[in-house]
Design an enzyme around this catalytic site. Sequence first.
Site: not given
Length: 376
Positions: A120, A122, A208
Amino acid sequence: MTGLKHSAAINLAAWLEKQNRRFPGKQRRYFKLVGTTLSCQKDEKAAPKWTVDVLGRDLVDETTDKGGKVTISLPDRKLIIHFKEGDTAKSWSEALKIAKSMQVENFYQMGKQIGHGAYSKVRLGFEKESGKEVAIKVIDKKTCPKDDLIFLERENEIYIVLEYMPGGMLYDVIAMFGQFTERDAAGVMREMLLGLEYLHSRGIVHRDIKPENILCTNKTWPLHVKWTDFGLSNVLTGGDDTLQTQVGTPHFAAPELLKSEPYGAPVDLWSCGIVLYNMLSGELPFDHPEDAGEIFRQILYNEVSFPEKQFSRISPDAINLVKNLLVKDPTKRLTAAQALQHRWFVTAPTAKAAPIANDLSKLHSSQRLPSVRGRK
């Protein structure tokens, strides 16, 4: 327009009537509208006879408080759906109008790229209605692993509009200043634990926890931080210790996770202990520059040490909190709620605001090993 931001997730299903394409009359079929995807089935359990994406389609609404019809223009035909009841007509016509207009560009102006991940990117965005800054995560279906595509059944890309955190990553802010105080560390840690307390109370385990996933609302003290990147998170559905997948980042992984034992929320508290140790000392308790296997061995078999060079001027209360978070037995490890009651959060804010003497300039996020995704 506020449909994309404020509307609930679209998920409708009902027996409706569609105009027959080949001869006059109507056919009763079971329709579903999930997001922007409309499907038609012979009955509730049957596989869809067809599915269409209504995003961007022309729509003619001829519904009233007594029923009516909606016409959707598709590339090869016009789909006409009839409604016998006013309430059904209203809910479906409103949902179809929202679905057809859900392009992110209708609501947000896309700006420059401000970050990226494995699958991805951003981008900075601006809400057209208010001008408010947001962060828009764009996930590319073509590069995303197949196991992660469950929610991307038809779209090529999915856009997730998030709160914009202009401060950036916590460690980059600390490294920029080069030093901070225990008072600062306690303020950051308290907000981290409050976030985890909220998540854990709802059965969500982040899995995480690491500095890169702590974002700041600003670049000045006092910092305000929030958790981000829930790509590896999961929900405890069958009890307190029901997760088994090995995921996370080597330096911050809890012992029980590495042993492939069932685990739960305590793995997040272990990782918080690593983050706090790191913030106070500028070092990691378990470390190797290249070999994740060696880091895992240290976590499993070595006790955490507090070298005199880094910890001689760190308060006993801060060290005690770290010790109680880095307990190898998860049943004896502090919970988020318990950690928030620790004495350090009382003494640190009132202590003399002397800078931590350790070198924190190397805490930039780019120096970390990558996360590890396990099988689901």
